[in-house]
Design an enzyme around this catalytic site. Structure first.
Site, PDB file in Angstrom:
ATOM      1  CE1 TYR B  92      42.012   3.798 -22.736  1.00 53.03           C
ATOM      2  CE2 TYR B  92      41.589   2.713 -21.205  1.00 53.03           C
ATOM      3  CZ  TYR B  92      41.009   2.654 -21.991  1.00 53.03           C
ATOM      4  OH  TYR B  92      39.882   3.140 -21.796  1.00 53.03           O
ATOM      5  CE1 TYR B 468      37.542   6.182 -21.670  1.00 48.63           C
ATOM      6  CE2 TYR B 468      37.610   7.764 -19.973  1.00 48.63           C
ATOM      7  CZ  TYR B 468      37.419   7.100 -20.537  1.00 48.63           C
ATOM      8  OH  TYR B 468      37.812   5.519 -19.382  1.00 48.63           O
ATOM      9  NE  ARG B 469      41.731   6.051 -19.528  1.00 49.56           N
ATOM     10  CZ  ARG B 469      41.981   4.894 -18.579  1.00 49.56           C
ATOM     11  NH1 ARG B 469      40.269   4.852 -18.072  1.00 49.56           N
ATOM     12  NH2 ARG B 469      42.679   4.494 -17.789  1.00 49.56           N
TER      13      ARG B 469
HETATM   14  C1  LIG Z   1      40.155  -5.280 -18.461  1.00 48.68           C
HETATM   15  C2  LIG Z   1      39.931  -3.964 -17.979  1.00 48.68           C
HETATM   16  C3  LIG Z   1      39.070  -3.453 -17.522  1.00 48.68           C
HETATM   17  C4  LIG Z   1      38.960  -1.927 -17.263  1.00 48.68           C
HETATM   18  N1  LIG Z   1      37.819  -1.753 -16.615  1.00 48.68           N
HETATM   19  C5  LIG Z   1      38.283   0.158 -15.797  1.00 48.68           C
HETATM   20  C6  LIG Z   1      37.209   1.238 -15.567  1.00 48.68           C
HETATM   21  O1  LIG Z   1      35.766  -0.074 -15.332  1.00 48.68           O
HETATM   22  N2  LIG Z   1      36.731   2.473 -15.561  1.00 48.68           N
HETATM   23  C7  LIG Z   1      38.389   2.844 -15.845  1.00 48.68           C
HETATM   24  O2  LIG Z   1      38.339   3.730 -16.095  1.00 48.68           O
HETATM   25  N3  LIG Z   1      39.860   2.240 -16.654  1.00 48.68           N
HETATM   26  C8  LIG Z   1      38.947   0.524 -17.263  1.00 48.68           C
HETATM   27  N4  LIG Z   1      39.813  -0.149 -17.150  1.00 48.68           N
HETATM   28  C9  LIG Z   1      41.419   0.921 -17.563  1.00 48.68           C
HETATM   29  C10 LIG Z   1      42.432   0.888 -16.851  1.00 48.68           C
HETATM   30  O3  LIG Z   1      43.162  -0.421 -16.231  1.00 48.68           O
HETATM   31  C11 LIG Z   1      42.254   2.024 -15.669  1.00 48.68           C
HETATM   32  O4  LIG Z   1      41.948   3.015 -15.304  1.00 48.68           O
HETATM   33  C12 LIG Z   1      43.321   1.924 -14.078  1.00 48.68           C
HETATM   34  O5  LIG Z   1      42.527   2.128 -12.938  1.00 48.68           O
HETATM   35  C13 LIG Z   1      44.289   3.157 -14.531  1.00 48.68           C
HETATM   36  O6  LIG Z   1      45.403   2.381 -13.824  1.00 48.68           O
HETATM   37  P1  LIG Z   1      45.920   3.401 -12.500  1.00 48.68           P
HETATM   38  O7  LIG Z   1      44.581   3.585 -11.932  1.00 48.68           O
HETATM   39  O8  LIG Z   1      46.712   2.616 -11.492  1.00 48.68           O
HETATM   40  O9  LIG Z   1      46.232   4.319 -12.961  1.00 48.68           O
HETATM   41  P2  LIG Z   1      48.740   4.499 -13.284  1.00 48.68           P
HETATM   42  O10 LIG Z   1      48.895   3.539 -14.619  1.00 48.68           O
HETATM   43  O11 LIG Z   1      49.115   4.636 -12.034  1.00 48.68           O
HETATM   44  O12 LIG Z   1      48.094   6.329 -13.947  1.00 48.68           O
HETATM   45  C14 LIG Z   1      47.257   6.725 -14.846  1.00 48.68           C
HETATM   46  C15 LIG Z   1      47.919   7.893 -15.834  1.00 48.68           C
HETATM   47  O13 LIG Z   1      47.554   8.458 -14.919  1.00 48.68           O
HETATM   48  C16 LIG Z   1      48.546   9.892 -14.958  1.00 48.68           C
HETATM   49  N5  LIG Z   1      48.863   9.994 -13.714  1.00 48.68           N
HETATM   50  C17 LIG Z   1      49.066   9.022 -13.055  1.00 48.68           C
HETATM   51  N6  LIG Z   1      48.851   9.831 -11.735  1.00 48.68           N
HETATM   52  C18 LIG Z   1      49.917  10.645 -11.781  1.00 48.68           C
HETATM   53  C19 LIG Z   1      49.616  12.012 -10.801  1.00 48.68           C
HETATM   54  N7  LIG Z   1      49.931  11.428 -10.002  1.00 48.68           N
HETATM   55  N8  LIG Z   1      50.112  12.862 -12.159  1.00 48.68           N
HETATM   56  C20 LIG Z   1      50.042  12.597 -13.025  1.00 48.68           C
HETATM   57  N9  LIG Z   1      49.450  12.833 -13.982  1.00 48.68           N
HETATM   58  C21 LIG Z   1      49.461  10.794 -13.105  1.00 48.68           C
HETATM   59  C22 LIG Z   1      49.243   9.619 -16.558  1.00 48.68           C
HETATM   60  O14 LIG Z   1      49.534   9.779 -17.262  1.00 48.68           O
HETATM   61  C23 LIG Z   1      49.558   7.759 -16.132  1.00 48.68           C
HETATM   62  O15 LIG Z   1      50.103   7.167 -17.600  1.00 48.68           O
HETATM   63  C24 LIG Z   1      39.789  -1.231 -17.763  1.00 48.68           C
HETATM   64  C25 LIG Z   1      41.053  -2.424 -17.940  1.00 48.68           C
HETATM   65  C26 LIG Z   1      41.103  -3.695 -18.073  1.00 48.68           C
HETATM   66  C27 LIG Z   1      42.578  -3.891 -18.743  1.00 48.68           C
END
Ligand SMILES: Cc1cc2nc3c(=O)[nH]c(=O)nc-3n(C[C@H](O)[C@H](O)[C@H](O)COP(=O)(O)OP(=O)(O)OC[C@H]3O[C@@H](n4cnc5c(N)ncnc54)[C@H](O)[C@@H]3O)c2cc1C
Lengths: 191, 518
Positions: B92, B468-469
């Site tokens: 994303y 959804y996203r």
């Molecule tokens: C192979 C693969 C599998 C995946 N599987 C899944 C899965 O099973 N489920 C799923 O949900 N996703 C999945 N993803 C998508 C994604 O990688 C995950 O959701 C991941 O957990 C998001 O990164 P993060 O948790 O570090 O969030 P971050 O990158 O830290 O945050 C994501 C976004 O949330 C907002 N945000 C973050 N922190 C804050 C804050 N403190 N206050 C306000 N806004 C904030 C920002 O807009 C930010 O860009 C997958 C991706 C890949 C490549």
């Protein structure tokens, strides 16, 4: 002798795309007493060759497994963050994760080679580095043992630096023991 | 002096802002073009150049006090801050901001597990706490609670929940399991939601709604504030657990499987988020595409059939788990087996069946809340690193599942890509995740991937399906598909934005909410 300090300065300049202060090589880093560790996909023949070439130069390889998190956790345990250099020949997923984790822990990417299988069955090497480094690698002539050659030469090679970077693409017959595409990579500490 | 600056900010003001922020967080934690490491905030996987979203700097405060001082400086000087927690939002956009030049507000140093209540089964975490970290905390302290994680274990508990991400135990709807936020607004104001608004609350993380308007939702997928703490409910380790997989031999089995799943989910016979991945998704963590096909364009049927046979996979594969005392598991498994036995050729696997099957192993881990990174091996399928998720919501009906599948697959094939997808069945709907894999070192292929994604948005919207996203590059596009009654909802979002953040410094453009538009 390359000291840890000059190595770090050289590697740092590489990462920033600035003029090189020193000519960092893995051999130099080893000589300076810096730990070098390898992460290699030993499930494929090319990976095993690469490991063998590194082993002959005193570098032990961790086996890349199905969960890239396992090898990364071992790296984190064995070495203090930023204090080591990592060389790899892996599939894409492990490279992507190692590169991102390395960046978070004070390492920079100093080398990347993409070794892709093409639709016509050839293996394409797409490398970014200095012209002389790449011609020393001689991957176009290495055929089936390209990974051994890469392992041998990458340790002694000067890591790429800024303006002199070039991209070279060569295609060779598909190696017998390889089914997937691989990435070679080197992560070095930032100054 | 940096060459990249936030839009509308002069180089002098930007240098001043960085100097003042450095005085707050320390030199090392303001990263710009001149320091090392800014590249770690680039989005190197999306189907567009990383320079289109390359930040000018990143700032990483260590605690709420430092964060507040940074936000006040940004507010005063008009510096746009793009909030991330662990910053692993791959598929994303990763840690990169919506627009080149913005400053990443990196909260990964705020990574304390503040509390775990073993009796009431919840934790309170800071933004930087990853799934790995929370899991290790529970293990180390022998706390018999499970986390629920997204497939990549390096993600942030809070960041993922704020994106309304999903996991695989019965607690898989992360935003639903969130209880109690602490939030900072653009002017530095700090407040707590729900019961947390009481000075001496003892139920902040137990009761979601508090008293008065319920606000938590407006801080998810939003740019109205910065979440600084979050309560998350944890699942007590159940007395029994049985993961299962049902392989289905034909592509058109998707229809019947989905109709079978709907009542099983609605009646909570299956308590966790059921997945129905297709053959390619479930195989790609085990083998590269080139093992079966090195030609151009989508994998042909003959190669698919061989791969399915070799790996003993279905064209669709239903994956879920049962939890609780053994007699209940046994009874529910009987109901599920009877229902799926109606599909000719369905094969049933549980627990230790399929030894050595890598994808089954990591699926089982996820269904018991054990974080890992195995699913990243999907990147090995094509091997070129590029990936982006197209994620439309669908009713849980066979007709809709097949319609979405055929629509996306035929377009993917037309553009030369494989369909790699899965349906994640939630309470009443399905998240359909199409993972578009492409070789990012091939410019033409990357461009095709970009175009395909845009086309899918429009075609899905024409059929009433919304995402959804989404990835950074499509936030505006998708926002426009939510246009009921002359864009009334997005107009409201912008009004809220202007009220809470009149200078528009927090994550401008997030989900298509730009500060100054009317
Ligand atoms: C192979 C693969 C599998 C995946 N599987 C899944 C899965 O099973 N489920 C799923 O949900 N996703 C999945 N993803 C998508 C994604 O990688 C995950 O959701 C991941 O957990 C998001 O990164 P993060 O948790 O570090 O969030 P971050 O990158 O830290 O945050 C994501 C976004 O949330 C907002 N945000 C973050 N922190 C804050 C804050 N403190 N206050 C306000 N806004 C904030 C920002 O807009 C930010 O860009 C997958 C991706 C890949 C490549």
């Amino acid at each position: 002798m390359v000291t840890r300090r000059t190595f770090l300065q050289g590697a740092a300049a590489t990462g920033a795309g600035a003029t090189l202060v020193a000519e960092p090589t893995l051999a130099g880093w080893l000589e300076a007493g810096g730990p070098v560790v390898a992460v290699v996909d030993q499930r494929v023949g090319s990976g095993r060759q690469f490991s063998e070439a590194l082993r002959s130069q005193g570098i032990a390889a961790l086996a890349d497994e199905h969960d890239p998190a396992i090898v990364l956790a071992r790296l984190a345990e064995e070495f203090a963050p930023g204090g080591y250099t990592v060389i790899g020949l892996t599939q894409m997923a492990t490279f992507l994760i190692a590169e991102r984790t390395g960046m978070d822990n004070g390492l920079n990417l100093a080398w990347r080679g993409d070794h892709r299988l093409l639709p016509n069955g050839q293996l394409q090497h797409r490398l970014r580095g200095r012209a002389e480094t790449m011609s020393a690698l001689a991957l176009d002539r290495a055929g089936d043992s390209w990974a051994y050659s890469l392992g041998q030469h990458l340790v002694a090679a000067r890591l790429p630096g800024g303006a002199e970077e070039q991209s070279i693409t060569t295609a060779v017959a598909r190696p017998r023991q390889q089914t997937g595409s691989l990435v070679s990579w080197v992560l070095v500490p930032r100054a | 002096m940096s060459t990249r600056v936030p839009q509308g900010v002069s180089a002098e003001v930007f240098e001043d802002a960085k100097a003042r922020m450095r005085a707050v967080v320390g030199r090392r934690w303001v990263i710009d073009e001149e320091s090392q490491g800014l590249a770690s905030y680039y989005d190197i996987y999306s189907p567009a150049s990383e320079m289109t979203t390359a930040p000018s700097a990143a700032v990483a405060p260590a605690n709420v006090e430092e964060l507040q001082r940074v936000v006040v400086i940004a507010h005063e000087l008009g510096i746009p801050l793009w909030t991330t927690s662990a910053g692993k939002n791959y598929a994303y956009g990763g840690p990169a901001p919506r627009e080149a030049g913005m400053v990443v507000l990196d909260l990964k140093r705020m990574n304390r597990v503040l509390e775990v209540d073993t009796e009431s089964a919840y934790a309170v975490v800071e933004p930087g706490v990853s799934y790995f970290q929370l899991y290790e905390h529970l293990q180390k302290n022998k706390i018999p609670l499970w986390i629920d994680c997204a497939a990549p274990g390096w993600g942030s508990v809070l960041g993922n929940a704020s994106e309304r991400g999903v996991g695989y135990t019965p607690y898989g709807d992360h935003w639903m399991m969130q209880c109690g936020l602490e939030v900072m607004l653009a002017d530095g104001t700090l407040f707590r939601t729900g019961m947390g608004a009481m000075e001496n609350s003892n139920t902040w993380n137990l009761f979601k709604y508090g008293y008065g308007p319920y606000l938590d939702g407006i801080f998810s997928q939003s740019n109205f504030g910065i979440i600084t703490k979050m309560g998350i409910w944890l699942m007590p380790e159940p007395p029994g657990h049985m993961p299962f997989m049902i392989t289905l031999p034909r592509e058109d089995d998707l229809h019947m499987a989905t109709d079978i799943l709907r009542p099983l989910k609605i009646n909570m016979v299956i308590p966790n988020g059921v997945l129905t991945p297709d053959l390619i998704w479930e195989s790609a963590t085990k083998v590269p595409r080139s093992k079966y096909y090195t030609g151009k364009g989508p994998m042909p049927d003959s190669a698919r059939k061989k791969m399915a046979k070799d790996l003993d996979m279905g064209q669709w594969n239903v994956i879920a788990g049962l939890y609780g005392p053994q007699p209940i598991i046994d009874a529910n498994w009987g109901v599920i087996r009877d229902a799926f036995a109606k599909i000719p050729g369905a094969k049933f696997y549980t627990g230790d069946d399929r030894p050595g099957d890598v994808s089954w192993e990591y699926r089982k881990k996820l269904m018991r809340g054990e974080p890992n990174l195995t699913e990243f091996n999907l990147m090995n399928w094509v091997g070129g690193g590029g990936h982006v998720n197209f994620s439309p919501i669908s009713p849980t009906t066979g007709d809709d599942a097949v319609k979405q599948y055929e629509m996306i697959r035929s377009r993917a094939h037309e553009y030369g890509f494989d369909y790699m997808g899965e349906f994640a069945v939630g309470w009443r709907e399905m998240h359909h995740i199409f993972m578009l894999m492409f070789n990012r070192t091939d410019e033409a292929e990357t461009k095709r991937a970009y175009e395909l994604f845009s086309l899918l948005i429009d075609e899905a919207a024409a059929e009433g399906y919304g995402e959804y996203r989404t990835n950074l590059h499509y936030m505006d596009h998708i926002a426009k598909t939510y246009g009921y009654n002359d864009d009334a909802l997005w107009k409201l979002h912008r009004r809220i934005k202007r009220a809470l953040d009149p200078k528009g410094i927090l994550s401008p453009g997030k989900q298509g909410i730009w500060p100054l538009e009317s």
